[in-house]
Write a protein that holds these residues in place. Sequence first.
Motif, mmCIF file in Angstrom:
data_model
loop_
_atom_site.group_PDB
_atom_site.id
_atom_site.type_symbol
_atom_site.label_atom_id
_atom_site.label_comp_id
_atom_site.label_asym_id
_atom_site.label_seq_id
_atom_site.Cartn_x
_atom_site.Cartn_y
_atom_site.Cartn_z
ATOM 1 N N UNK A 26 -6.682 11.328 3.813
ATOM 2 C CA UNK A 26 -6.091 10.653 2.655
ATOM 3 C C UNK A 26 -6.397 11.450 1.387
ATOM 4 N N UNK A 27 -5.377 11.681 0.569
ATOM 5 C CA UNK A 27 -5.553 12.317 -0.732
ATOM 6 C C UNK A 27 -5.556 11.265 -1.842
ATOM 7 N N UNK A 28 -4.656 10.271 -1.722
ATOM 8 C CA UNK A 28 -4.542 9.217 -2.732
ATOM 9 C C UNK A 28 -4.088 7.938 -2.032
ATOM 10 N N UNK A 29 -4.703 6.830 -2.404
ATOM 11 C CA UNK A 29 -4.310 5.514 -1.876
ATOM 12 C C UNK A 29 -4.301 4.522 -3.019
ATOM 13 N N UNK A 52 0.822 -1.197 0.000
ATOM 14 C CA UNK A 52 0.000 0.000 0.000
ATOM 15 C C UNK A 52 0.860 1.253 0.000
ATOM 16 N N UNK A 53 0.463 2.235 -0.778
ATOM 17 C CA UNK A 53 1.071 3.569 -0.730
ATOM 18 C C UNK A 53 -0.054 4.578 -0.519
ATOM 19 N N UNK A 54 0.115 5.429 0.502
ATOM 20 C CA UNK A 54 -0.886 6.433 0.851
ATOM 21 C C UNK A 54 -0.236 7.806 0.824
ATOM 22 N N UNK A 55 -0.874 8.737 0.151
ATOM 23 C CA UNK A 55 -0.468 10.141 0.184
ATOM 24 C C UNK A 55 -1.508 10.931 0.962
ATOM 25 N N UNK A 56 -1.048 11.715 1.920
ATOM 26 C CA UNK A 56 -1.936 12.425 2.828
ATOM 27 C C UNK A 56 -1.929 13.922 2.559
ATOM 28 N N UNK A 95 -18.317 15.080 2.273
ATOM 29 C CA UNK A 95 -18.467 16.241 3.130
ATOM 30 C C UNK A 95 -17.108 16.832 3.479
ATOM 31 N N UNK A 96 -17.055 17.555 4.573
ATOM 32 C CA UNK A 96 -15.831 18.261 4.949
ATOM 33 C C UNK A 96 -14.969 17.516 5.954
ATOM 34 N N UNK A 97 -15.408 16.349 6.416
ATOM 35 C CA UNK A 97 -14.637 15.586 7.410
ATOM 36 C C UNK A 97 -13.409 14.952 6.771
ATOM 37 N N UNK A 98 -12.328 14.757 7.541
ATOM 38 C CA UNK A 98 -11.182 14.001 7.021
ATOM 39 C C UNK A 98 -11.608 12.598 6.606
ATOM 40 N N UNK A 99 -10.945 12.074 5.573
ATOM 41 C CA UNK A 99 -11.293 10.757 5.020
ATOM 42 C C UNK A 99 -10.172 9.768 5.344
ATOM 43 N N UNK A 100 -10.548 8.589 5.836
ATOM 44 C CA UNK A 100 -9.598 7.531 6.167
ATOM 45 C C UNK A 100 -10.053 6.243 5.504
ATOM 46 N N UNK A 101 -9.170 5.239 5.506
ATOM 47 C CA UNK A 101 -9.478 3.944 4.888
ATOM 48 C C UNK A 101 -9.603 2.890 5.974
ATOM 49 N N UNK A 102 -10.620 2.044 5.841
ATOM 50 C CA UNK A 102 -10.807 0.980 6.832
ATOM 51 C C UNK A 102 -10.366 -0.361 6.256
ATOM 52 N N UNK A 115 -8.998 8.188 -4.754
ATOM 53 C CA UNK A 115 -8.598 9.585 -4.874
ATOM 54 C C UNK A 115 -9.680 10.441 -4.228
ATOM 55 N N UNK A 116 -9.264 11.324 -3.345
ATOM 56 C CA UNK A 116 -10.211 12.183 -2.642
ATOM 57 C C UNK A 116 -9.965 13.612 -3.092
ATOM 58 N N UNK A 117 -10.981 14.208 -3.698
ATOM 59 C CA UNK A 117 -10.877 15.576 -4.192
ATOM 60 C C UNK A 117 -12.267 16.202 -4.187
#
Length: 412
Positions: free
Chosen positions: A87-90, A77-81, A135-142, A111-113
């Motif tokens: 998360x911006x890109x995973x 896995x590669x994650x860019x924050x 929405x405006x909340x931070x996004x994470x991966x489960x 991709x989160x944009x």
Amino acid sequence: MTTLCQQAFDKYYRLMKKIAIPFLISLVSCTNPPAKQYGFLTTLGQDTISLENITREGNTLTSDEVDRFPRVRIRHTVVNLDDNGSIRHLEMNIYTPSEPAGQRQRTVVADIANHTVHLSKTDSTGTVKRDFPAGSSPVVAHVQQMYSMYELYFVAALKQAGASKTGAGTPIELRQFYIDREFDRFPLGHATVKAIDSSKMEVTHDWLSGTGEATMDSGTNMISYSGDRTTYKVRVKRLATPPEIKDVADRFEAKEKKDGAANELSAQDSTRGQIGQSLLTVYYGRPLLRGRTLLGDVIPYDRVWRTGANAATHFRTSAPLKIGGLQVPAGTYTLFTAPHTTGVDLIVNKQTGKWGTEYNGALNLGKVTMVSEVASPSVERFTISVIPVDTRHGKLVLEWGTFRWIAPIEVE
């Protein structure tokens, strides 16, 4: 240029190289702190559930991990924050040895944009793409037992709390997207993180029954995690030296090939009973007690509980009946419960096919008060039973630990 001038220029140039290059190197090193390398080890009793090798450099996290929950999965896995921890890109490449041949290799890209999660999942059968408003909340991966992802929950919450200047105990809301195949039909979930003090944090989310607890250092590093107050009684510890993953992954794969998948932490099951001409079926998850305190802890008071683990608990009746006096037409329903210090409510909900925490009270068929008794001896695995009494009457019984909850059934 005269020879004398040329010599002077060369001398000046060599001097500037000696000064400037170290300065530039130091400037770059100040801008990009050195990479952190570490790992996480997850155990359930004496069994290793997952092992992870992690490199964190600035806003980029790279992970090699193996888990068995219960299937063995090997992940890169590669994650860019973003700077706020979201998360911006995973991109995650997953190998699942027990899947059908065409589905063993899978690539998930997120991709989160513009407050939207763009998710694609690809194997040899094709690519599935889905977009979710976040929405405006931070996004994470489960990922169920991948604790570098859990660490990102706490990091995002700490950064969000710092930006909003909120104090300890203030809930920070996150949105989570799902990676593995069994979650493909689900939309974005919700997670809540709270800082209890300078080193303790708690997390609840749509997949987790109970509250997870993390210990953090003075920075943003997760030192340990405990699932004692959840249906997954795992222990996670940080490893200062990144572990070698390949040998462990090979052993997990060989054992799975020989013995089958590891036991699920909360196995799915069903129970059936017939009262008169009515056939009743319940599909539910069966978490284990594992020495925990249930009521008021794993199952909070005054909150709706999924009545099991994982997927929602579904109840199907082939004929109209009454449960605790509530008229229930033939069909399929979702069962929830809401325990209180004074008793427990059984909720019959008309929404079906959802995850266990997706509760919409507007779709309730109704709720009734159950009879509460003490189970003796203690029941280790959560159990639902449909018990006939005669051709028109029976009981729906829920047992776990020391509680036994009963609702009478009457077939019309």
